[in-house]
Design a protein around this motif. Sequence first.
Motif, PDB file in Angstrom:
ATOM      1  N   PRO A  26       0.823  -1.213   0.000  1.00 47.43           N
ATOM      2  CA  PRO A  26       0.000   0.000   0.000  1.00 47.43           C
ATOM      3  C   PRO A  26       0.857   1.265   0.000  1.00 47.43           C
ATOM      4  O   PRO A  26       1.943   1.303   0.596  1.00 47.43           O
ATOM      5  CB  PRO A  26      -0.803  -0.118   1.298  1.00 47.43           C
ATOM      6  CG  PRO A  26      -0.795  -1.570   1.631  1.00 47.43           C
ATOM      7  CD  PRO A  26       0.525  -2.091   1.149  1.00 47.43           C
ATOM      8  N   MET A  28      -3.574   5.486   2.658  1.00 42.03           N
ATOM      9  CA  MET A  28      -4.504   4.842   3.578  1.00 42.03           C
ATOM     10  C   MET A  28      -5.612   4.086   2.863  1.00 42.03           C
ATOM     11  O   MET A  28      -6.032   3.003   3.310  1.00 42.03           O
ATOM     12  CB  MET A  28      -5.115   5.885   4.519  1.00 42.03           C
ATOM     13  CG  MET A  28      -5.890   5.282   5.673  1.00 42.03           C
ATOM     14  SD  MET A  28      -4.914   4.097   6.664  1.00 42.03           S
ATOM     15  CE  MET A  28      -3.734   5.201   7.432  1.00 42.03           C
ATOM     16  N   ASP A  76      -5.330   2.492   0.161  1.00 42.70           N
ATOM     17  CA  ASP A  76      -4.713   1.239  -0.280  1.00 42.70           C
ATOM     18  C   ASP A  76      -4.650   0.228   0.865  1.00 42.70           C
ATOM     19  O   ASP A  76      -4.778  -0.982   0.647  1.00 42.70           O
ATOM     20  CB  ASP A  76      -3.300   1.480  -0.809  1.00 42.70           C
ATOM     21  CG  ASP A  76      -3.262   2.388  -2.021  1.00 42.70           C
ATOM     22  OD1 ASP A  76      -4.289   2.468  -2.723  1.00 42.70           O
ATOM     23  OD2 ASP A  76      -2.215   3.011  -2.257  1.00 42.70           O
ATOM     24  N   VAL A  77      -4.440   0.729   2.078  1.00 44.68           N
ATOM     25  CA  VAL A  77      -4.360  -0.151   3.245  1.00 44.68           C
ATOM     26  C   VAL A  77      -5.692  -0.876   3.434  1.00 44.68           C
ATOM     27  O   VAL A  77      -5.742  -2.099   3.637  1.00 44.68           O
ATOM     28  CB  VAL A  77      -3.997   0.660   4.505  1.00 44.68           C
ATOM     29  CG1 VAL A  77      -4.112  -0.224   5.752  1.00 44.68           C
ATOM     30  CG2 VAL A  77      -2.597   1.239   4.388  1.00 44.68           C
ATOM     31  N   TYR A  78      -6.785  -0.128   3.362  1.00 42.80           N
ATOM     32  CA  TYR A  78      -8.116  -0.711   3.531  1.00 42.80           C
ATOM     33  C   TYR A  78      -8.371  -1.763   2.461  1.00 42.80           C
ATOM     34  O   TYR A  78      -8.841  -2.872   2.741  1.00 42.80           O
ATOM     35  CB  TYR A  78      -9.158   0.409   3.456  1.00 42.80           C
ATOM     36  CG  TYR A  78     -10.586  -0.040   3.544  1.00 42.80           C
ATOM     37  CD1 TYR A  78     -11.021  -0.924   4.533  1.00 42.80           C
ATOM     38  CD2 TYR A  78     -11.538   0.436   2.641  1.00 42.80           C
ATOM     39  CE1 TYR A  78     -12.334  -1.330   4.616  1.00 42.80           C
ATOM     40  CE2 TYR A  78     -12.863   0.032   2.714  1.00 42.80           C
ATOM     41  CZ  TYR A  78     -13.249  -0.851   3.699  1.00 42.80           C
ATOM     42  OH  TYR A  78     -14.561  -1.250   3.770  1.00 42.80           O
ATOM     43  N   ARG A  86      -6.123  -3.451   0.572  1.00 39.61           N
ATOM     44  CA  ARG A  86      -5.205  -4.594   0.666  1.00 39.61           C
ATOM     45  C   ARG A  86      -5.570  -5.505   1.839  1.00 39.61           C
ATOM     46  O   ARG A  86      -5.495  -6.736   1.746  1.00 39.61           O
ATOM     47  CB  ARG A  86      -3.763  -4.089   0.803  1.00 39.61           C
ATOM     48  CG  ARG A  86      -2.737  -5.201   0.776  1.00 39.61           C
ATOM     49  CD  ARG A  86      -2.623  -5.834  -0.601  1.00 39.61           C
ATOM     50  NE  ARG A  86      -1.914  -7.118  -0.550  1.00 39.61           N
ATOM     51  CZ  ARG A  86      -2.457  -8.264  -0.877  1.00 39.61           C
ATOM     52  NH1 ARG A  86      -3.694  -8.332  -1.306  1.00 39.61           N
ATOM     53  NH2 ARG A  86      -1.757  -9.371  -0.813  1.00 39.61           N
ATOM     54  N   ALA A  87      -5.948  -4.892   2.979  1.00 42.29           N
ATOM     55  CA  ALA A  87      -6.337  -5.689   4.140  1.00 42.29           C
ATOM     56  C   ALA A  87      -7.555  -6.556   3.820  1.00 42.29           C
ATOM     57  O   ALA A  87      -7.639  -7.720   4.239  1.00 42.29           O
ATOM     58  CB  ALA A  87      -6.631  -4.778   5.324  1.00 42.29           C
TER      59      ALA A  87
END
Length: 397
Positions: free
Chosen positions: A260, A263, A265-267, A269-270
């Motif tokens: 990511p 932020m 991208d974090v959501y 990817r998770a």
Amino acid sequence: MADSEPQNPTRPNRARATMPLPLPRQVALLLQGGGALGSFQAGVFERLDELGIDVTWVAGISIGAVNAAIIAGNPPHRRLGRLKKFWRTVSGGMPNILLPEINQVREIMHLAAAGTVATFGVPGMFRPRLWPALLMPAGTSGAISFYDSAPLLDTLNACVDWDLLNDGPVRLSVGAVDVESGNFAYWDTRGPGGNTRIDARHIMASGALPPGLPPVEIDGRWYWDGGIVSNTPLAHVLDHQAEDMLIFQVDLFPAEGPMPRQMTDVYSRAKDIQYSSRTRQVTDQYLRLRREHKAIERLLDKLPPEFRDDPDARRLRGMLDRSSVNIVHLIYRSRAWESGARDFEFSRSTALDHWAQGRDAVEEVMHKGDLIARNILNGKSATFDIDAPDHMKEKEA
């Protein structure tokens, strides 16, 4: 997603004459959960159907259970039409708008469409409740979910023949999780412990993702979306395989992805990691087990005659699985403009895009169909995965 069903169900499909695969008796289509991404699975089915690949077992979780029920609950000439009817219904809240292929524009419209769903729900699937959950009496469905899933009941009943689903030629398996025990439950029309009479409740339970949707009660137990525990039915199908099988495993969340950068991208990817359910890990473990079985069989064949009838040797030989399985892994690849909201972005234009990608995924695999055909004819087990354009990755047992 054309608006009409096939007019002549007996008309032969030209693609059938060039179908490249010598099919085993069991062909399974396994469908992951993933909300709006489920139209990718419908595109996969459409292209498989055009190629004359007749599915004998469908298994699904969440939206995969919905698609699976529509396939199993309709005669062959109506399956595609009913899938189109369902996806036209749930994508009907936002019309098909032609957008320029500019990532920034598509991303804005994508997020706006997801926001519309969050505010107004999805036609034929769920609607927002009149009162906030905090104002509802404890223990009621309104107190433990943001949306009412009652519209899905009517949609399923309009798209599925439940008698055919339970008594017809296509086996159906769907999974959910028991809210109180935390145990995974599978309902199977050809289950080893006895057939289950599946109805709309089982399909709705499989897709009851909290806290958005309420749990569904079946025989005194309450169930949530099976994706909470495992978002793919692969392990269930492999555990109950009885003969040579070809599996098309359709995943909506890729296990592998880039690091990511922001932020959002974090959501995204998770969510991929959480719901990919480690499909490759399951298949790798299965192939490793097959290799072990082959090694044990070779060793048993080397035993002197006086030991071959030993009770322990006979018992061990009876535990060996000699049937072959070839797993074709079809994975949805997110567009650059899609975010972590892509599983609840139900606009018509995006649904059509996902559908087309499903067709393309099958086309990429069938381009290398000779590799799969070789394994089927030779009775070998392997997994096949398109890991790069025009490159098929194969792992043999």
